[in-house]
Design an enzyme around this catalytic site. Structure first.
Site, PDB file in Angstrom:
ATOM      1  N   GLY A  25      -5.910  -7.916 -22.445  1.00  0.00           N
ATOM      2  CA  GLY A  25      -6.402  -6.615 -22.012  1.00  0.00           C
ATOM      3  C   GLY A  25      -5.383  -5.517 -22.229  1.00  0.00           C
ATOM      4  O   GLY A  25      -4.211  -5.765 -22.527  1.00  0.00           O
ATOM      5  N   SER A  26      -5.833  -4.280 -22.026  1.00  0.00           N
ATOM      6  CA  SER A  26      -5.009  -3.123 -22.361  1.00  0.00           C
ATOM      7  C   SER A  26      -3.802  -2.977 -21.447  1.00  0.00           C
ATOM      8  O   SER A  26      -2.723  -2.553 -21.896  1.00  0.00           O
ATOM      9  CB  SER A  26      -5.864  -1.841 -22.301  1.00  0.00           C
ATOM     10  OG  SER A  26      -6.447  -1.677 -21.017  1.00  0.00           O
ATOM     11  N   THR A  27      -3.931  -3.307 -20.159  1.00  0.00           N
ATOM     12  CA  THR A  27      -2.792  -3.173 -19.251  1.00  0.00           C
ATOM     13  C   THR A  27      -1.770  -4.275 -19.514  1.00  0.00           C
ATOM     14  O   THR A  27      -0.558  -4.025 -19.555  1.00  0.00           O
ATOM     15  CB  THR A  27      -3.257  -3.226 -17.784  1.00  0.00           C
ATOM     16  OG1 THR A  27      -4.324  -2.287 -17.603  1.00  0.00           O
ATOM     17  CG2 THR A  27      -2.116  -2.869 -16.847  1.00  0.00           C
ATOM     18  N   ASP A  69      -1.434 -10.883 -15.967  1.00  0.00           N
ATOM     19  CA  ASP A  69      -2.786 -10.688 -16.490  1.00  0.00           C
ATOM     20  C   ASP A  69      -3.429  -9.495 -15.805  1.00  0.00           C
ATOM     21  O   ASP A  69      -2.994  -9.075 -14.723  1.00  0.00           O
ATOM     22  CB  ASP A  69      -3.621 -11.949 -16.249  1.00  0.00           C
ATOM     23  CG  ASP A  69      -4.686 -12.167 -17.308  1.00  0.00           C
ATOM     24  OD1 ASP A  69      -4.994 -11.212 -18.046  1.00  0.00           O
ATOM     25  OD2 ASP A  69      -5.214 -13.291 -17.392  1.00  0.00           O
ATOM     26  N   GLY A 120     -13.859  -9.439 -18.790  1.00  0.00           N
ATOM     27  CA  GLY A 120     -14.372  -8.365 -19.634  1.00  0.00           C
ATOM     28  C   GLY A 120     -14.064  -8.574 -21.102  1.00  0.00           C
ATOM     29  O   GLY A 120     -14.805  -8.126 -21.977  1.00  0.00           O
ATOM     30  N   GLU A 158      -7.669 -17.840 -19.453  1.00  0.00           N
ATOM     31  CA  GLU A 158      -6.849 -17.111 -18.480  1.00  0.00           C
ATOM     32  C   GLU A 158      -6.732 -17.884 -17.173  1.00  0.00           C
ATOM     33  O   GLU A 158      -5.649 -17.997 -16.600  1.00  0.00           O
ATOM     34  CB  GLU A 158      -7.447 -15.730 -18.231  1.00  0.00           C
ATOM     35  CG  GLU A 158      -7.274 -14.766 -19.401  1.00  0.00           C
ATOM     36  CD  GLU A 158      -8.053 -13.487 -19.242  1.00  0.00           C
ATOM     37  OE1 GLU A 158      -7.702 -12.506 -19.909  1.00  0.00           O
ATOM     38  OE2 GLU A 158      -9.025 -13.454 -18.460  1.00  0.00           O
ATOM     39  N   LYS A 173      -9.326  -0.059 -10.801  1.00  0.00           N
ATOM     40  CA  LYS A 173      -9.754  -1.451 -10.683  1.00  0.00           C
ATOM     41  C   LYS A 173      -9.818  -1.933  -9.231  1.00  0.00           C
ATOM     42  O   LYS A 173     -10.292  -3.031  -8.974  1.00  0.00           O
ATOM     43  CB  LYS A 173      -8.799  -2.354 -11.482  1.00  0.00           C
ATOM     44  CG  LYS A 173      -8.682  -1.989 -12.960  1.00  0.00           C
ATOM     45  CD  LYS A 173     -10.009  -2.087 -13.652  1.00  0.00           C
ATOM     46  CE  LYS A 173      -9.949  -1.642 -15.108  1.00  0.00           C
ATOM     47  NZ  LYS A 173      -9.120  -2.515 -15.939  1.00  0.00           N
TER      48      LYS A 173
END
Length: 234
Positions: A33-35, A87, A107, A114, A132
């Site tokens: 994911g982006s973060t 994560d 998502g 994960e 979030k």
């Protein structure tokens, strides 16, 4: 010089703060994911500066980014354990409830891998921005299912009160196919009062490979803000 938007800056701060928890010699679970990508890049910079770590990617995406930034990779079969997993999440319960710290993930359709890596870790930290955080989980729960079982499993999910939708791929015809070769049902249950109970019921369904409810798994959430990072510990 381009100015970062608040959300992008918050994600970067959360990811980079989590990367600071990585110590020399660690085996690190690399989420998707982006973060989390900000954490992976920060770990890569530390590797360039001499930090000795090995990463276990949870998806094709995280594997490619880790290779790009120079993080040596391994897998669960080749190590004695995972010291730290980093994560992201689609939703995180942030409130004074029994579900405090419960997550919805998936998502990016990587939640099976994960969960395997995150639960194997001695410590699992979530990286997120304030968008979030929620008092109660309510997003659709991603459920990875065997292709031959997706219609039957969807019927069983409806019996649990869910409304399953087969996730369609973008920019191609047909459904999303996970790295494991399976399909994803996004299952709307409305507000989830008891994530632990729902997680147990979903896990019992034949054809379910893994679902995106992570209950009692996270040790902390690093929430990036415009001013810094707030840490929630569980």
């Amino acid at each position: 010089m381009k100015t970062e938007g608040g959300s992008t800056a918050a994600k970067r701060r959360a990811g980079e703060r989590a990367a600071e928890a990585v110590e020399d010699g660690f085996v690190v679970g690399l989420g998707t994911g982006s973060t989390t990508a900000h954490a992976i890049r920060a770990i890569g910079r530390a590797v360039d500066d001499g930090l000795a770590v090995r990463g276990i990617p949870t998806s094709f995406q995280s594997r490619q980014l880790a290779l790009e930034v120079g993080i040596p990779l391994t897998d669960l079969d080749a190590v004695d354990g995972v010291d730290l997993a980093i994560d992201g999440a689609d939703q995180v319960v942030d409130g004074e409830t029994g579900a405090h710290g419960a997550l919805i993930k998936g998502g990016g359709a990587a939640h099976a891998r994960e969960k395997l890596v995150d639960t194997a870790a001695d410590r699992f930290v979530v990286v997120a921005d304030p968008s979030k955080l929620t008092d109660r989980l309510e997003r659709p729960v991603p459920v990875e299912v065997l292709p031959d079982a997706h219609t039957v499993t969807a019927d069983r999910i409806e019996e649990l009160g869910g409304d399953p939708t087969l996730r369609d791929a973008e920019r191609k015809d047909g459904p999303v196919v996970t790295d494991n070769g399976n399909l994803v049902l996004d299952c709307a249950f409305g507000p989830i009062d008891d994530p632990d109970e729902l997680a147990t019921r979903l896990s019992r369904l034949p054809g379910v490979v893994e679902h995106g409810l992570f209950v009692g798994v996270a040790d902390a959430t690093y929430v990036g803000t415009d001013d810094g990072v707030e840490v929630r510990r569980y």
